[in-house]
Design an enzyme around this catalytic site. Structure first.
Site, PDB file in Angstrom:
ATOM      1  N   GLU A   1       0.849  -1.189   0.000  1.00 49.48           N
ATOM      2  CA  GLU A   1       0.000   0.000   0.000  1.00 49.48           C
ATOM      3  C   GLU A   1       0.884   1.239   0.000  1.00 49.48           C
ATOM      4  O   GLU A   1       1.832   1.306   0.775  1.00 49.48           O
ATOM      5  CB  GLU A   1      -0.920   0.041   1.228  1.00 49.48           C
ATOM      6  CG  GLU A   1      -1.955   1.136   1.079  1.00 49.48           C
ATOM      7  CD  GLU A   1      -2.932   1.208   2.261  1.00 49.48           C
ATOM      8  OE1 GLU A   1      -4.032   1.725   2.068  1.00 49.48           O
ATOM      9  OE2 GLU A   1      -2.588   0.776   3.351  1.00 49.48           O
TER      10      GLU A   1
ATOM     11  N   GLY B   1       3.354   1.987  10.927  1.00 48.14           N
ATOM     12  CA  GLY B   1       3.216   1.330  12.225  1.00 48.14           C
ATOM     13  C   GLY B   1       2.894  -0.129  11.962  1.00 48.14           C
ATOM     14  O   GLY B   1       3.427  -1.026  12.585  1.00 48.14           O
TER      15      GLY B   1
ATOM     16  N   MET C   1       0.620  -2.813   8.709  1.00 42.22           N
ATOM     17  CA  MET C   1      -0.097  -2.876   7.437  1.00 42.22           C
ATOM     18  C   MET C   1      -1.045  -4.056   7.456  1.00 42.22           C
ATOM     19  O   MET C   1      -0.649  -5.177   7.759  1.00 42.22           O
ATOM     20  CB  MET C   1       0.928  -3.014   6.296  1.00 42.22           C
ATOM     21  CG  MET C   1       0.306  -3.205   4.927  1.00 42.22           C
ATOM     22  SD  MET C   1      -0.714  -1.785   4.449  1.00 42.22           S
ATOM     23  CE  MET C   1      -1.982  -2.605   3.483  1.00 42.22           C
ATOM     24  N   GLU C   2      -2.303  -3.782   7.069  1.00 43.04           N
ATOM     25  CA  GLU C   2      -3.391  -4.755   7.248  1.00 43.04           C
ATOM     26  C   GLU C   2      -3.512  -5.829   6.185  1.00 43.04           C
ATOM     27  O   GLU C   2      -4.608  -6.307   5.917  1.00 43.04           O
ATOM     28  CB  GLU C   2      -4.714  -3.987   7.311  1.00 43.04           C
ATOM     29  CG  GLU C   2      -5.158  -3.360   5.994  1.00 43.04           C
ATOM     30  CD  GLU C   2      -4.752  -1.913   5.786  1.00 43.04           C
ATOM     31  OE1 GLU C   2      -5.371  -1.235   4.958  1.00 43.04           O
ATOM     32  OE2 GLU C   2      -3.808  -1.460   6.449  1.00 43.04           O
TER      33      GLU C   2
ATOM     34  N   GLU D   1      -5.670  -2.753  12.768  1.00 40.54           N
ATOM     35  CA  GLU D   1      -5.388  -3.595  11.594  1.00 40.54           C
ATOM     36  C   GLU D   1      -6.438  -4.689  11.423  1.00 40.54           C
ATOM     37  O   GLU D   1      -6.797  -5.046  10.309  1.00 40.54           O
ATOM     38  CB  GLU D   1      -3.991  -4.217  11.697  1.00 40.54           C
ATOM     39  CG  GLU D   1      -2.858  -3.204  11.870  1.00 40.54           C
ATOM     40  CD  GLU D   1      -2.876  -2.061  10.864  1.00 40.54           C
ATOM     41  OE1 GLU D   1      -3.352  -2.253   9.735  1.00 40.54           O
ATOM     42  OE2 GLU D   1      -2.403  -0.962  11.213  1.00 40.54           O
TER      43      GLU D   1
END
Length: 902
Positions: free
Chosen positions: A136, A272, A274-275, A309
């Site tokens: 992303e 921090g 990433m999902e 997340e």
């Protein structure tokens, strides 16, 4: 300024149905080989296929229509600027389905984006590299040629060829693992087919990890992967994740759609977390908790990031925004619901009060600038996408969703969410689609209300005055745009539809009246309100607006701060509104300092935290004057009563918030040169270093910052030694963030040099430099010079990601004269950073605002502080202190590359 370049989305002639992808990373030479076999559909006859592709070399490409023979592409035309490649074929590809085959090679880069390498040290001390991903917003195209747009969804069959002693993970579970024919040291790991999904959510990791696992109540296998030998440190996140999945399943009334979910700590990681669907990647500090060495704020941070997340697994992954314009929906929503989730798991955190200080006030600060932007921004070129991962998307987004949830009510909100997720699952949606579902569920004019908050920038200031008419109180409300530069004077009159709640001293926790203010002025009558009762707007500080009370109304509210009859979140909101009104020159700063003195009985951590931030801003401002010591004395006076009450050591029965408050107060007193605090900090530091008595994790930051602020070169050397010895990334970061407190010029240089050394992970360099800039006046000048002198290296390192914006903001935001604003502007005109363009404009605006504030109020403040002190007291003359510890918890990167990232 450079013209926005024309941007075109990919043509729709050919689209993917399934990607068969095999990748073989080389962890020694940092390259990878890839084979793509994609099932595609030709919708319009064409002789070319246009895809996204960046830093990849295509070796061969062919297309075979179903049941026909394959045709080889005769040309690959790379449009590097647009990150596209056009494959040309000798004959026309007819409508229908077929197979596109591409063989390619790429580089495992060190830029923390695409398919990249992450450096780690084995327990025996060897340096090795893992291969990991961060796609992303637009970097899947660096790992394989693809249609890299969120609305072009397909299924994925992924396999990885990796050394047999390494862990290989992807979005789905492993279905097969077999020896690789050409090399007995390699295995081919094949993963199950994914659901229909966007390219930016695809992920793979190859490296060495341990894990802990659990099954959630609803049968999902949850694993947390940690560095080797640190599996213990994954247990806290595992517990949170296992509790959170059923919470969301129940909240949305939609089951988690994959068989497993992995959470993994990555050493070099820009955001921090990433999902990625089913394989969520985190910075080590956002996932790992060591029962002995982790402080309370780290636990809370991990809980919030995990909550954020996992929310995306539904909101973002199952239903995805149609285009980056609607990114805010993803991020704002996840940034709101992470608090709901943490409140469910840890009610003792009082997390919703913390939301106001961490997200709501931060968003209002940015959104009052002329260089803010609406929540919804139309985005074209990929370089513009990075820029919208900011506090407006995350924090204002979350704040208006919190206001919306309050306006609709929980039951209808959940009904609407379920409608939305069910209708659009495995598809894409835009902001309007969510409003429509919520409107259906609630019967309220959601779109009309919300468009005023998402399509125009800024928010209103509500001015209110009251008049008693027999037993009734008549209120007159006026709304105008709130501006950081003072009263709004624009030609147009932007208007908001504002849900307003009003309460009285009769019951401060319950709204006596709720109205929707949909015009510039409004008169309301509060029945049966006696003259001695006070009236307050914005119960719970939920509405995204600021309130300016008439002097008489404000006067009546102040005793409710002192006797604590006003709830904490309302005390915080009142103080924060006054502080920003003073900053904007609408009221005098001295008025606010007087109100701050009313907080002497304050018990609440978050209220103190917000007060502390504001005093930090004021302290930074006054570091440009010759009476900086006077504001330090004010800080000592405000904080010492609570410091005395708390003491240094936890008492039986204390909880999470007491630990946070103690750390905050002692750090504030120590930095401000409070004599007893400094002496005790030095004593405890000495014992800690000598191994006599190790400091508890919650006391480390305050002690470190205090001894450094008033320390010398041997203090700095000791801190650097502690840094080197630290096994946990959390402890390294804790030290990195406070190093900038040191005040001697030659030591400041030493810290800045350290920031770019091998000792500091690339994503953490920014916080070391930021700490120097926020540490003192000398530090601010030195940090800005350092950034200019090392610009090439820094810019190259972060390649226009959001870290570059954060670096700029931290370095220059504290300046306060017009000349500096011009210097910053000129520097970035000759050293353009396109993804940070807006940040630069915001910083220049802030510097000018600071200068105006100083000019306007410095003399009054000086006079007030001087007469308050009476005869000079004996205080410790130390180096001048600067701003609060950087960053507030939530300024750490949030979820996705946020200007946050959880």
């Amino acid at each position: 300024m450079p013209e926005k370049r024309p941007f075109e989305r990919l043509p729709a002639d050919v689209s993917p149905l399934n990607y068969g992808l095999c990748l073989k990373p080389d962890l020694i030479d940092f390259t990878f080989e890839g084979k793509l076999e994609a099932a595609v559909q030709v919708k319009n006859a064409t002789n070319q296929i246009v895809m996204n592709c960046a830093d990849i070399d295509i070796i061969t490409a062919s297309y075979a229509p179903e049941g026909d023979e394959e045709v080889h592409a005769t040309g690959f035309n790379y449009q590097n600027e647009d990150e596209k490649v056009t494959l040309s074929f000798p004959s026309t590809l007819q409508k229908g389905t077929g197979t596109l085959k591409i063989d390619f090679v790429g580089e495992l880069n060190d830029k923390m984006k695409g398919f990249y390498r992450s450096k780690y040290t084995t327990p025996t001390g060897d340096t090795r590299y893992a291969a990991v991903t961060q796609f992303e917003a637009t970097d899947a195209r660096r790992a394989f040629p693809c249609w890299d747009e969120p609305a072009i969804k397909a299924t994925f069959d992924i396999s990885l060829v990796v050394p047999k002693d390494r862990v290989a993970l992807s979005n789905m579970n492993v279905v097969d693992r077999k020896p690789y024919p050409d090399d007995e040291n390699l295995v081919e790991v094949k993963f199950a087919r994914t659901p229909v999904m966007s390219t930016y959510l695809v992920a793979f990791v190859v490296g060495e990890y341990d894990f802990v696992e659990a099954r959630s109540q609803d049968g999902v296998l949850v694993r947390v992967y940690t560095p080797v030998g640190k599996a213990e440190q994954g247990k806290f996140a595992l517990e949170v994740a296992a509790k959170t999945l059923p919470f969301y399943k129940d909240y949305f009334n939609v089951p988690y759609p994959l068989p497993k979910i992995d959470l993994i700590a990555i050493a070099d990681f820009a955001a921090g977390a990433m999902e990625n669907w089913g394989l969520v990647t985190y910075r080590e500090t956002a996932l790992l908790i060591d029962p002995k060495n982790s402080c309370s704020s780290s636990r809370q941070w991990v809980a919030l990031v995990v909550g954020h997340e996992l929310a995306h697994q539904w909101f973002g992954n199952l239903v995805t925004m149609e285009w980056w314009t609607h990114l805010w929906l993803n991020e704002g929503f996840a940034s709101w619901i992470e608090y709901l989730c943490v409140d469910h798991c840890f009610p003792e955190y009082d997390i919703w009060t913390q939301f106001v200080s961490a997200d709501y006030t931060r968003a209002q600060e940015l959104d009052a600038l002329d260089n803010s932007h609406p929540i919804e921004v139309s985005v074209g070129h990929p370089s513009e996408v990075d820029e919208i991962f900011d506090a407006i998307s995350y924090s204002k987004g979350a704040s208006v969703i919190r206001m919306l949830h309050d306006y609709i009510g929980d039951e209808d909100f959940r009904k609407g969410m379920n409608l939305y997720l069910t209708k659009f699952q495995q598809k894409n949606a835009a902001t309007e689609d969510l409003w429509e579902s919520l409107e259906k569920a609630s019967g309220k004019p959601i779109a009309a209300v919300m468009n005023t908050w998402t399509k125009q920038m800024g928010f209103p200031l509500i001015y209110v005055e009251a008049e008693q008419q027999e037993d009734d109180r008549v209120l007159k409300l006026v709304q105008k745009k709130f501006c950081a530069s003072g009263p709004y004077t624009g030609e147009d009159f932007p208007m908001w539809m504002v849900p307003i709640s009003i309460c009285t001293s009769d019951d401060p926790t319950c709204a006596k009246m709720q109205i929707l203010m949909d015009k510039p002025e409004l008169t309301v009558v509060l029945k049966d309100t006696k003259p001695e009762q006070w009236v307050k707007l914005n119960l719970g500080t939920v509405g995204f607006y600021r309130t300016q009370y008439s002097p008489a109304m404000l006067e009546a509210l102040l005793p409710a701060i002192r006797d604590l009859s006003l709830p904490p979140v309302d005390r915080l909101g009142l103080q924060n509104d006054l502080f920003s009104l003073a900053r904007a020159g609408i009221i005098s700063t001295v008025e606010v300092l007087k109100v701050m003195e009313a907080f002497v009985n304050e018990p609440n951590y978050t209220v103190w935290s917000d007060l502390s931030c504001n005093l930090g801003i004021l302290s930074t401002l006054l570091s440009h004057t010759d009476f900086h010591e006077d504001i330090q004395a004010f800080v000592r006076d405000v904080f010492s009563p609570i410091g005395d009450r708390l003491g240094w050591d936890p008492r039986p029965g204390e909880g999470h918030l007491d630990a946070l408050l103690r750390g905050l107060v002692l750090g504030k007193l120590g930095k401000a040169g409070h004599k007893a605090t400094l002496e005790e900090a030095r004593r405890r530091f000495k014992d800690h270093v000598e191994g006599k008595h190790i400091l508890s994790a919650d006391l480390r930051s305050p002690v470190y910052v205090t001894v450094l602020k008033h320390g010398d070169s041997s203090t700095l050397d000791t801190m650097l030694k502690l840094h080197k010895q630290a096994d946990m990334q959390e402890e390294k970061n804790r030290i990195e963030r406070v190093l900038g407190a040191i005040s001697q010029p030659e030591l400041i240089q030493k810290v800045l040099t350290f920031a770019l050394s091998e000792e500091v992970r690339p994503q953490d360099t920014v916080s070391v430099i930021g700490g120097v800039a926020g540490g003192s006046k000398q530090g601010r000048k030195a940090a800005w010079k350092f950034v200019r002198d090392n610009w090439e290296e820094l810019y190259n390192r972060y390649q226009g990601g959001f870290l570059i914006s954060r670096l700029i903001k931290l370095t220059v935001d504290g300046f306060a004269n017009d000349k500096m604003a011009a210097e910053v502007k000129a520097f970035f005109e000759s050293h353009p950073a396109p993804s940070a363009e807006r940040t630069v404009q915001q910083c220049c605006e802030n510097i000018l605002l600071n200068a105006a504030w100083l000019k306007r109020d410095a003399d009054n403040i000086h006079h007030f502080l001087a007469q308050r002190r009476g005869p000079p007291a004996t205080v410790l003359q130390g180096p001048k202190a600067g701003r609060g510890q950087w960053p507030r918890c939530h300024l750490q990167p949030r979820g996705t590359p946020s200007p946050p990232g959880p």
